[in-house]
Write a protein that holds these residues in place. Structure first.
Motif, short mmCIF file in Angstrom:
data_model
loop_
_atom_site.label_atom_id
_atom_site.label_comp_id
_atom_site.label_asym_id
_atom_site.label_seq_id
_atom_site.Cartn_x
_atom_site.Cartn_y
_atom_site.Cartn_z
N ILE A 91 17.75 2.37 3.44
CA ILE A 91 19.10 2.97 3.49
C ILE A 91 19.39 3.77 2.21
O ILE A 91 20.04 4.80 2.26
N ALA A 92 18.84 3.31 1.08
CA ALA A 92 19.19 3.91 -0.21
C ALA A 92 18.99 5.43 -0.25
O ALA A 92 19.92 6.16 -0.61
N PRO A 93 17.80 5.96 0.11
CA PRO A 93 17.67 7.42 0.08
C PRO A 93 18.60 8.11 1.04
O PRO A 93 19.09 9.21 0.75
N VAL A 94 18.90 7.45 2.17
CA VAL A 94 19.83 8.05 3.13
C VAL A 94 21.21 8.17 2.50
O VAL A 94 21.91 9.18 2.68
N ILE A 95 21.63 7.12 1.76
CA ILE A 95 22.94 7.18 1.09
C ILE A 95 22.97 8.36 0.12
O ILE A 95 23.90 9.17 0.14
N THR A 96 21.95 8.48 -0.73
CA THR A 96 21.92 9.56 -1.71
C THR A 96 22.04 10.91 -1.02
O THR A 96 22.85 11.76 -1.41
N PHE A 97 21.25 11.09 0.02
CA PHE A 97 21.20 12.38 0.72
C PHE A 97 22.53 12.68 1.40
O PHE A 97 23.10 13.76 1.25
N THR A 98 23.07 11.69 2.11
CA THR A 98 24.32 11.91 2.85
C THR A 98 25.46 12.22 1.90
O THR A 98 26.23 13.16 2.13
N VAL A 99 25.56 11.43 0.84
CA VAL A 99 26.66 11.61 -0.09
C VAL A 99 26.57 12.99 -0.75
O VAL A 99 27.59 13.66 -0.96
N ALA A 100 25.34 13.45 -1.00
CA ALA A 100 25.19 14.78 -1.60
C ALA A 100 25.65 15.86 -0.63
O ALA A 100 26.12 16.91 -1.06
N LEU A 101 25.54 15.60 0.67
CA LEU A 101 25.95 16.61 1.63
C LEU A 101 27.45 16.59 1.92
O LEU A 101 28.05 17.64 2.11
N ILE A 102 28.06 15.38 1.98
CA ILE A 102 29.46 15.32 2.45
C ILE A 102 30.41 16.05 1.51
O ILE A 102 31.45 16.53 1.95
N VAL A 103 30.06 16.15 0.22
CA VAL A 103 30.99 16.80 -0.71
C VAL A 103 31.19 18.26 -0.35
O VAL A 103 32.27 18.82 -0.56
#
Lengths: 350, 201
Positions: A91-103
């Motif tokens: 999940i960790a890389p998914v969190i990093t990636f998603t959070v970078a996109l939502i902004v």
């Protein structure tokens, strides 16, 4: 776009849903392309500063290097350490990636061109960027390995420390603009400098804050003078040590998307966003998105320049800079800016 | 329609992750579920139009408080066997706390129907963005309470620092100004020792 779909006979809800999905794709896909290209650009910048050639084999001038790297990473085997906490590890890389996109949802690219025009845009940016640390912490903990764990602890402390000063810097900008809406902050900068320059950065009260913001944004994205989270001489590759294949690539993409975001924020908050640098009619013929890209590219060059030339901080120096210099400085400037605005804009009485 | 879907999504996830906070065996998992619960609560706030509160919830609780929580829980060396050994001893106390909470919840749920506060009417839609509304309220009507809250937090912070700060005689703290003042002229001594003499420092 929603109106168009409604016009074509769709129900409002579904039209809105479809329009939002399309909007997300229109932002996210070019963003991924931009990330691939800036990785190439950055390697070229470092190479030029180190008198090397940089990537020059894959495609003309090595332009396709990032795509070749992406393909290589994609074809590799994903290795999950047996003692790792499997679910969280993935999940960790998914969190990093998603959070970078939502902004990117609230970043205005042109007048009116923004996915979600919310009136607390800046707070949303702050909220989403404060989530970025979870990718690193969870990765470090779930890897069940000592270097990633140290990296996670460092990341948590670093991120929390620099977010404090970034918060105060943003407050000064918000005070000047009088709004949390990023589009309105851009518009408030029109002709701010002597009625000619479209930027907050030349304001003597905001220039120091821009410097603080630029340095803090490097610390917030774990870029070089502050890349203690993945300091290769101490921690191998930090939180990414145990990662391979696409899970590694997601960290990589997320990090660069964050760097681009910080470049965009520098441009939007202090350098006029999609406004041309000078308030002169012919310059407005160039589409705003081009101005924004030029500014972002410049800041990205600065990021690469710093990474190529500045040696890494020690951890205690990093903490000292954040807590003992930036925090008091930005706090003093919150006082100065609010005092100045009280005197000039509100005539000394509330 | 989409609003309703979003509400049920957020509400279900909030409840499910709150339950998971309690039932997770691993404390780190508990904290992560708690973060998910905060996040979905922020989503619910957004749905009722309190976007400022939602953002604050994410910035303060998810972005700062929970990070520190996670930080502490991750570093603790937790022995699960010893944690469970006190279960029967603490059970009566736990039941009391649970009953009090249950009673409060029941009162809260039923009191809002009985009470004269809103009389079951809908809250009127806000005329100003709620960040403006909250700002106007905090700095005019509730100025004193607001300043008082700030002061209490300051006292708590100073208190925490005073309680945990201790000066140890056996450590050396780096002095940045002294480190920055060094330059090659004074820091490096170039010597050329004669053959067979070695270095004298």
């Amino acid at each position: 776009m929603t109106d168009t779909f409604v016009h074509w006979g769709m129900q409002y809800d579904w039209a809105w849903f479809l329009a939002t999905i399309i909007g997300i794709l229109v932002i996210a896909l070019p963003l991924m392309l931009a990330v691939a290209m800036i990785i190439y650009a950055e390697r070229k910048i470092w190479a030029a500063m180190a008198l090397r050639r940089g990537p020059n084999v894959v495609g003309p001038w090595g332009l396709l290097q990032s795509f070749a790297d992406g393909l290589k990473v994609f074809l590799k085997e994903t290795i999950i350490p047996t003692s790792a906490n499997q679910g969280l590890f993935l999940i960790a890389p998914v969190i990093t990636f998603t959070v970078a996109l939502i902004v990117w949802a609230v970043i205005p690219f042109q007048p009116g061109v923004v996915l979600a025009d919310v009136n607390v845009g800046l707070l949303y940016v702050l909220a989403a960027s404060s989530l970025g640390v979870y990718g690193v912490i969870v990765a470090g903990w779930a890897s069940n390995s000592k270097y990633p764990f140290f990296s996670a602890l460092r990341a948590a402390a670093q991120m929390v420390s620099y977010e404090v000063s970034i918060g105060f810097v943003l407050i000064t900008v918000v005070l000047y603009a009088g709004t949390f809406d990023l589009s309105d902050i851009v518009l408030a900068q029109r002709g701010h400098g002597l009625g000619v320059v479209n930027a907050y950065a030349f304001n003597i009260l905001l220039f120091p804050m821009w410097v603080v913001f630029l340095i803090s944004s490097m610390a917030e994205t774990f870029r070089t003078p502050f890349d203690l989270v993945e300091a290769e001489s101490e921690l191998v590759a930090g939180h990414q040590t145990e990662y391979s294949s696409m899970s590694f690539a997601l960290f990589w993409l997320g990090e660069y998307a964050n760097v681009l975001l910080m470049c965009a924020l520098n441009a939007i908050l202090f350098w006029g966003g999609w406004l041309p640098p000078f308030d002169w009619a012919p310059l407005y013929l160039v589409p705003g998105i081009i101005w924004l890209f030029i500014k972002m590219s410049f800041f990205f060059f600065v990021f690469g320049w710093v990474k190529a030339t500045v040696p890494r901080y020690r951890y205690d120096q990093l903490m000292r800079l954040g807590w003992k210099i930036f925090l008091p400085l930005s706090l003093v400037f919150v006082f100065l800016v609010s005092g100045w605005l009280m005197l000039t804009r509100f005539g000394g009485h509330s | 329609m989409i609003g309703a879907i979003a509400f049920y999504l957020f509400a279900t996830l909030t409840i499910a992750s709150s339950i998971a906070v309690i039932f997770a065996r691993n404390p780190v998992h508990s904290v992560l579920w708690l973060i998910l619960a905060f996040f979905n609560a922020a989503g619910l706030m957004l749905l009722v139009g309190a976007e400022f509160i939602a953002m604050l919830l994410v910035i303060v609780y998810v972005g700062a408080v929970a990070v520190l929580f996670l930080f502490v829980v991750m570093m603790l060396d937790i022995d699960f066997a010893s944690l469970r050994s006190g279960f029967t001893r603490n059970l009566p106390f736990g039941i009391i706390v649970a009953l009090v909470l249950l009673a409060e919840m029941i009162v809260a749920v039923f009191a809002h129907r009985a009470g004269p506060m809103l009389a079951g009417s809908e809250i009127p839609a806000a005329r100003v963005p709620n960040i403006v509304g909250i700002g106007q309220m905090l700095y005019s009507r509730y100025l004193f309470a607001f300043e008082l809250a700030g002061l209490i937090l300051l006292v708590a912070m100073v208190g925490a620092i005073v309680l945990t700060h201790r000066r140890r005689g056996d450590t050396r703290t780096p002095k940045a100004w002294r480190q920055l003042r060094r330059h090659p002229g004074t820091a490096i001594d170039l010597v050329r020792p004669g053959t067979g003499e070695g270095m004298k420092l």
